[in-house]
Write an enzyme that holds these catalytic residues in place. Structure first.
Site, mmCIF file in Angstrom:
data_model
loop_
_atom_site.group_PDB
_atom_site.id
_atom_site.type_symbol
_atom_site.label_atom_id
_atom_site.label_comp_id
_atom_site.label_asym_id
_atom_site.label_seq_id
_atom_site.Cartn_x
_atom_site.Cartn_y
_atom_site.Cartn_z
ATOM 1 N N ARG A 185 0.821 -1.214 0.000
ATOM 2 C CA ARG A 185 0.000 0.000 0.000
ATOM 3 C C ARG A 185 0.856 1.265 0.000
ATOM 4 N NH1 ARG A 185 -5.338 -1.431 3.775
ATOM 5 N NH2 ARG A 185 -6.551 -2.250 2.032
ATOM 6 N N LYS A 231 -20.726 -16.593 1.530
ATOM 7 C CA LYS A 231 -22.159 -16.357 1.752
ATOM 8 C C LYS A 231 -22.831 -15.496 0.698
ATOM 9 C CE LYS A 231 -21.897 -16.849 6.784
ATOM 10 N NZ LYS A 231 -22.167 -16.188 8.080
ATOM 11 N N GLY A 278 -10.159 -8.602 -0.498
ATOM 12 C CA GLY A 278 -9.080 -9.264 0.232
ATOM 13 C C GLY A 278 -8.778 -10.684 -0.187
ATOM 14 N N GLY A 334 -13.731 -3.115 0.972
ATOM 15 C CA GLY A 334 -15.116 -2.640 1.055
ATOM 16 C C GLY A 334 -15.481 -1.651 -0.033
#
Length: 392
Positions: free
Chosen positions: A36, A193, A350, A373
């Protein structure tokens, strides 16, 4: 969306507030993965080359609005200096006197913005104060752009604002993949999920030509069609929702690709005994841990005919061998086509980055997003506050 870049700003002699994401893994005060930090180097170097002074704003961890010594940004200074090739001045409590007294080419790092409760509250007092520390605001933290915080959204509305090089690359890649893509477009969505990716699936079926569903969520779709999935991870309470998504896809002329063959095992551990069976032949006492070779062949053929690929999530339990096989094979195919210039491939999230790195495929993808996100919310069709604030 019309957002300015560093090329649109007069940076000479200006102090540039740069929101960055340097939330990197540390071990005993030493950075263990500087990815990063490396991704923001072009922005910092371009500002310095144009005669500007970068003042870095960043968060680290979740201190919940109060100073937490182990979440200080100070230990990052050596890694930043090594990456930038210049000295970095760390300031714990920013003041006009201290910042305005520094040389014009100084690189400044201000302490963790989340040490103040005003940051996450997007308090006008904090964004107002930050705006007085510089002349231009530059957001280079796409991964924090889904947060409406003082340093990501509030301050951007008070100053001339632009996107940094990493933000510019992220936005260009994502807009090219979803807003104005070269067709056909295929999306790969995996993960455990359905419930965590409902909005994503709902948005994608209306925008892509083929949707590959893998991982644990594929089991829920198989169960929705009356297929027995044995002891597999499955959200049986989401089967009606899965059927709705399939109906929506059909109406939008989007082909949904589910496993036609599966790799099953009685236990979830590395090297566990396993067998490949048809998708509707999972034994009662076993669990589905990967997609089979026929499914991979189908995915590969879809990739062959596609122009754009968006990837989020693995196709199986990629963390342990041999259940990484489908993810690795599909990733290798996408990488091969991308390298040959036949496919524009954009991936993020991720687990996705870990899976593609594990398959040694990430380096040949067109673009790999470092955002988690924010990447997901963009794919879900949501407006990101940090991006919207740049649209002046």
């Amino acid at each position: 969306m019309a957002w300015k870049t560093l090329d649109d700003m007069d940076l000479g002699g200006k102090r540039v507030l740069v929101r960055v994401d340097i939330n990197v893994p540390m071990d005993n005060g030493v950075v263990t993965d500087a990815t990063r930090i490396e991704r923001i180097v072009p922005t910092i170097k371009d500002i310095l080359a144009a005669g500007g002074s970068p003042i870095l704003l960043a968060h680290f961890g979740r201190p919940k609005g109060k100073p937490v010594p182990e979440m200080s940004l100070k230990p990052l200074v050596p890694a930043l200096e090594a990456a930038f090739g210049v000295a970095v001045t760390f300031i714990e409590r920013p003041s006009h006197d201290e910042i305005f007294g520094l040389p014009q080419d100084a690189v400044v790092l201000i302490e963790n913005t989340r040490f103040s409760p005003m940051e996450e509250a997007n308090d006008p007092q904090m964004s107002g104060f930050l705006s007085t520390l510089g002349d231009i605001y530059c957001n280079d933290a796409f991964s924090a752009a889904h947060r409406a915080h003082a340093s990501t959204a509030g301050v951007a509305e008070l100053m001339p604002a632009c996107a940094g090089r990493l933000m510019q690359a992220e936005l260009s890649a994502l807009e090219g993949a979803l807003a104005t893509p070269q067709r056909p477009v295929v999306a790969v969505v995996g993960g455990a999920k359905v419930s965590s990716k409902l909005e994503l699936l709902g948005n994608l079926v209306a925008k892509v030509d083929h949707l590959v569903i893998g991982g644990g969520m594929a089991n829920t779709f198989l169960a929705a069609q009356g297929i027995n999935v044995g002891k597999s991870l499955c959200e049986h309470d989401m089967t009606d929702t899965a059927l709705e998504i399939l109906e929506k896809a059909k109406a939008a002329n989007c082909e949904v690709i589910l496993p036609t063959d599966i790799v099953v095992s009685a236990e979830f551990k590395a090297g566990a005994a396993n067998e490949t069976v048809a998708a509707d032949a999972c034994p009662e006492d076993k669990m589905i841990l990967d997609a089979g070779p026929a499914t991979v062949a189908k995915i590969a053929s879809v990739f062959d005919g596609a122009k754009t690929l968006i990837w989020n999530g693995p196709l199986g339990a990629f963390e342990i061998e041999p259940f990484n096989a489908a993810t690795d094979a599909a990733a290798a195919k996408a990488a091969e086509l991308s390298k040959a210039g036949k496919l524009i491939s954009v991936a993020g999230g991720g687990d996705t980055v870990a899976a593609l790195n594990g398959a040694d495929a990430a380096k040949d993808f067109t673009y790999i997003s470092t955002a988690g996100g924010a990447f997901l919310e963009w794919m879900e069709g949501k407006t990101l506050p940090g991006v919207a604030a740049l649209d002046q």
